[in-house]
Design a protein around this motif. Structure first.
Motif, PDB file in Angstrom:
ATOM      1  N   VAL A  16      37.769  36.587  40.543  1.00  0.00           N
ATOM      2  CA  VAL A  16      38.080  37.913  41.064  1.00  0.00           C
ATOM      3  C   VAL A  16      36.778  38.562  41.512  1.00  0.00           C
ATOM      4  O   VAL A  16      35.803  38.599  40.758  1.00  0.00           O
ATOM      5  CB  VAL A  16      38.774  38.791  39.990  1.00  0.00           C
ATOM      6  N   VAL A  17      36.758  39.069  42.753  1.00  0.00           N
ATOM      7  CA  VAL A  17      35.585  39.732  43.301  1.00  0.00           C
ATOM      8  C   VAL A  17      35.914  41.216  43.466  1.00  0.00           C
ATOM      9  O   VAL A  17      36.842  41.583  44.182  1.00  0.00           O
ATOM     10  CB  VAL A  17      35.164  39.124  44.658  1.00  0.00           C
ATOM     11  N   MET A  18      35.148  42.056  42.765  1.00  0.00           N
ATOM     12  CA  MET A  18      35.343  43.507  42.820  1.00  0.00           C
ATOM     13  C   MET A  18      34.770  44.050  44.129  1.00  0.00           C
ATOM     14  O   MET A  18      34.078  43.341  44.862  1.00  0.00           O
ATOM     15  CB  MET A  18      34.642  44.170  41.635  1.00  0.00           C
ATOM     16  N   THR A  19      35.036  45.329  44.430  1.00  0.00           N
ATOM     17  CA  THR A  19      34.575  45.930  45.677  1.00  0.00           C
ATOM     18  C   THR A  19      33.054  46.033  45.747  1.00  0.00           C
ATOM     19  O   THR A  19      32.486  46.031  46.830  1.00  0.00           O
ATOM     20  CB  THR A  19      35.173  47.334  45.867  1.00  0.00           C
ATOM     21  N   ASN A  20      32.365  46.091  44.600  1.00  0.00           N
ATOM     22  CA  ASN A  20      30.905  46.180  44.615  1.00  0.00           C
ATOM     23  C   ASN A  20      30.244  44.802  44.597  1.00  0.00           C
ATOM     24  O   ASN A  20      29.033  44.689  44.502  1.00  0.00           O
ATOM     25  CB  ASN A  20      30.400  47.013  43.442  1.00  0.00           C
ATOM     26  N   GLY A  21      31.039  43.724  44.654  1.00  0.00           N
ATOM     27  CA  GLY A  21      30.501  42.377  44.719  1.00  0.00           C
ATOM     28  C   GLY A  21      30.423  41.647  43.391  1.00  0.00           C
ATOM     29  O   GLY A  21      30.159  40.454  43.371  1.00  0.00           O
ATOM     30  N   THR A  22      30.627  42.349  42.279  1.00  0.00           N
ATOM     31  CA  THR A  22      30.608  41.663  40.997  1.00  0.00           C
ATOM     32  C   THR A  22      31.815  40.740  40.897  1.00  0.00           C
ATOM     33  O   THR A  22      32.865  41.003  41.485  1.00  0.00           O
ATOM     34  CB  THR A  22      30.593  42.650  39.811  1.00  0.00           C
ATOM     35  N   GLU A  23      31.641  39.663  40.146  1.00  0.00           N
ATOM     36  CA  GLU A  23      32.684  38.657  40.035  1.00  0.00           C
ATOM     37  C   GLU A  23      32.968  38.361  38.570  1.00  0.00           C
ATOM     38  O   GLU A  23      32.100  38.515  37.721  1.00  0.00           O
ATOM     39  CB  GLU A  23      32.239  37.347  40.705  1.00  0.00           C
ATOM     40  N   PHE A  24      34.193  37.933  38.293  1.00  0.00           N
ATOM     41  CA  PHE A  24      34.535  37.417  36.979  1.00  0.00           C
ATOM     42  C   PHE A  24      35.649  36.398  37.128  1.00  0.00           C
ATOM     43  O   PHE A  24      36.347  36.358  38.130  1.00  0.00           O
ATOM     44  CB  PHE A  24      34.902  38.530  35.990  1.00  0.00           C
ATOM     45  N   THR A  25      35.789  35.561  36.137  1.00  0.00           N
ATOM     46  CA  THR A  25      36.818  34.529  36.137  1.00  0.00           C
ATOM     47  C   THR A  25      37.888  34.917  35.135  1.00  0.00           C
ATOM     48  O   THR A  25      37.585  35.390  34.041  1.00  0.00           O
ATOM     49  CB  THR A  25      36.213  33.167  35.752  1.00  0.00           C
ATOM     50  N   THR A  26      39.132  34.729  35.521  1.00  0.00           N
ATOM     51  CA  THR A  26      40.257  35.045  34.643  1.00  0.00           C
ATOM     52  C   THR A  26      41.376  34.043  34.910  1.00  0.00           C
ATOM     53  O   THR A  26      41.330  33.292  35.871  1.00  0.00           O
ATOM     54  CB  THR A  26      40.748  36.486  34.867  1.00  0.00           C
ATOM     55  N   ARG A  27      42.357  34.077  34.047  1.00  0.00           N
ATOM     56  CA  ARG A  27      43.524  33.225  34.248  1.00  0.00           C
ATOM     57  C   ARG A  27      44.614  34.046  34.928  1.00  0.00           C
ATOM     58  O   ARG A  27      44.776  35.219  34.646  1.00  0.00           O
ATOM     59  CB  ARG A  27      44.006  32.670  32.922  1.00  0.00           C
ATOM     60  N   SER A  28      45.343  33.417  35.858  1.00  0.00           N
ATOM     61  CA  SER A  28      46.336  34.137  36.636  1.00  0.00           C
ATOM     62  C   SER A  28      47.356  33.159  37.208  1.00  0.00           C
ATOM     63  O   SER A  28      47.140  31.953  37.222  1.00  0.00           O
ATOM     64  CB  SER A  28      45.647  34.886  37.774  1.00  0.00           C
ATOM     65  N   THR A  29      48.456  33.706  37.712  1.00  0.00           N
ATOM     66  CA  THR A  29      49.424  32.912  38.460  1.00  0.00           C
ATOM     67  C   THR A  29      49.186  33.059  39.964  1.00  0.00           C
ATOM     68  O   THR A  29      49.901  32.478  40.762  1.00  0.00           O
ATOM     69  CB  THR A  29      50.867  33.345  38.133  1.00  0.00           C
ATOM     70  N   TYR A  30      48.167  33.841  40.362  1.00  0.00           N
ATOM     71  CA  TYR A  30      47.836  34.059  41.768  1.00  0.00           C
ATOM     72  C   TYR A  30      47.289  32.771  42.382  1.00  0.00           C
ATOM     73  O   TYR A  30      46.406  32.127  41.818  1.00  0.00           O
ATOM     74  CB  TYR A  30      46.794  35.166  41.891  1.00  0.00           C
ATOM     75  N   GLY A  31      47.759  32.402  43.542  1.00  0.00           N
ATOM     76  CA  GLY A  31      47.214  31.277  44.297  1.00  0.00           C
ATOM     77  C   GLY A  31      47.245  29.969  43.530  1.00  0.00           C
ATOM     78  O   GLY A  31      48.218  29.643  42.852  1.00  0.00           O
ATOM     79  N   LYS A  32      46.128  29.237  43.656  1.00  0.00           N
ATOM     80  CA  LYS A  32      46.018  27.959  42.946  1.00  0.00           C
ATOM     81  C   LYS A  32      44.652  27.903  42.257  1.00  0.00           C
ATOM     82  O   LYS A  32      43.804  28.761  42.484  1.00  0.00           O
ATOM     83  CB  LYS A  32      46.233  26.785  43.895  1.00  0.00           C
ATOM     84  N   GLU A  33      44.452  26.925  41.445  1.00  0.00           N
ATOM     85  CA  GLU A  33      43.208  26.763  40.676  1.00  0.00           C
ATOM     86  C   GLU A  33      41.990  26.898  41.588  1.00  0.00           C
ATOM     87  O   GLU A  33      41.908  26.265  42.646  1.00  0.00           O
ATOM     88  CB  GLU A  33      43.196  25.390  40.006  1.00  0.00           C
ATOM     89  N   GLY A  34      41.054  27.782  41.205  1.00  0.00           N
ATOM     90  CA  GLY A  34      39.810  27.952  41.949  1.00  0.00           C
ATOM     91  C   GLY A  34      39.867  28.940  43.093  1.00  0.00           C
ATOM     92  O   GLY A  34      38.842  29.207  43.719  1.00  0.00           O
ATOM     93  N   ASP A  35      41.033  29.525  43.407  1.00  0.00           N
ATOM     94  CA  ASP A  35      41.122  30.514  44.482  1.00  0.00           C
ATOM     95  C   ASP A  35      40.333  31.769  44.126  1.00  0.00           C
ATOM     96  O   ASP A  35      40.036  32.034  42.961  1.00  0.00           O
ATOM     97  CB  ASP A  35      42.577  30.904  44.754  1.00  0.00           C
ATOM     98  N   THR A  36      40.007  32.571  45.143  1.00  0.00           N
ATOM     99  CA  THR A  36      39.282  33.818  44.961  1.00  0.00           C
ATOM    100  C   THR A  36      40.176  34.980  45.372  1.00  0.00           C
ATOM    101  O   THR A  36      40.767  34.966  46.453  1.00  0.00           O
ATOM    102  CB  THR A  36      37.994  33.832  45.812  1.00  0.00           C
ATOM    103  N   LEU A  37      40.254  35.990  44.513  1.00  0.00           N
ATOM    104  CA  LEU A  37      41.001  37.216  44.790  1.00  0.00           C
ATOM    105  C   LEU A  37      39.993  38.316  45.068  1.00  0.00           C
ATOM    106  O   LEU A  37      39.233  38.709  44.187  1.00  0.00           O
ATOM    107  CB  LEU A  37      41.891  37.590  43.605  1.00  0.00           C
ATOM    108  N   ASN A  38      39.928  38.790  46.320  1.00  0.00           N
ATOM    109  CA  ASN A  38      39.020  39.873  46.716  1.00  0.00           C
ATOM    110  C   ASN A  38      39.779  41.194  46.625  1.00  0.00           C
ATOM    111  O   ASN A  38      40.761  41.389  47.337  1.00  0.00           O
ATOM    112  CB  ASN A  38      38.507  39.660  48.134  1.00  0.00           C
ATOM    113  N   LEU A  39      39.313  42.094  45.772  1.00  0.00           N
ATOM    114  CA  LEU A  39      39.995  43.369  45.562  1.00  0.00           C
ATOM    115  C   LEU A  39      39.577  44.399  46.603  1.00  0.00           C
ATOM    116  O   LEU A  39      38.401  44.496  46.954  1.00  0.00           O
ATOM    117  CB  LEU A  39      39.689  43.900  44.161  1.00  0.00           C
ATOM    118  N   ASP A  40      40.540  45.167  47.108  1.00  0.00           N
ATOM    119  CA  ASP A  40      40.264  46.289  48.011  1.00  0.00           C
ATOM    120  C   ASP A  40      40.090  47.572  47.219  1.00  0.00           C
ATOM    121  O   ASP A  40      39.358  48.467  47.622  1.00  0.00           O
ATOM    122  CB  ASP A  40      41.404  46.480  49.012  1.00  0.00           C
ATOM    123  N   ILE A  41      40.811  47.678  46.112  1.00  0.00           N
ATOM    124  CA  ILE A  41      40.747  48.845  45.236  1.00  0.00           C
ATOM    125  C   ILE A  41      40.576  48.329  43.816  1.00  0.00           C
ATOM    126  O   ILE A  41      41.272  47.412  43.403  1.00  0.00           O
ATOM    127  CB  ILE A  41      42.026  49.688  45.332  1.00  0.00           C
TER     128      ILE A  41
END
Length: 78
Positions: A16-41
């Protein structure tokens, strides 16, 4: 324990990439293994977390009529 007769969603790690560029790894059902979720808010930018002020538009004078009628009420404030 997961029941075998139920089709459970794939639960995997994403970045997960926050709006300020910081990143963290979490478990989710979004996408597939290794995908990146870029947050707008996120909590760094949304007024609900930052304390920003929301402005109300007074259409048809309703807000001003409400304030003139009930503006002097204090709801538990001293």
């Amino acid at each position: 324990m997961a029941r075998k007769e139920i089709d459970h969603p794939d639960y995997h790690f994403i970045k997960v990439v926050m709006t300020n560029g910081t990143e963290f790894t979490t478990r989710s059902t979004y996408g597939k293994e290794g995908d990146t979720l870029n947050l707008d808010i996120d909590p760094n930018t949304h007024p609900a977390w930052t304390g920003g002020q929301q402005t109300l538009l007074d259409r048809g004078g309703r807000l001003s009529r409400f304030n003139s009628k009930f503006g002097n009420l204090s709801f538990g404030k001293k």
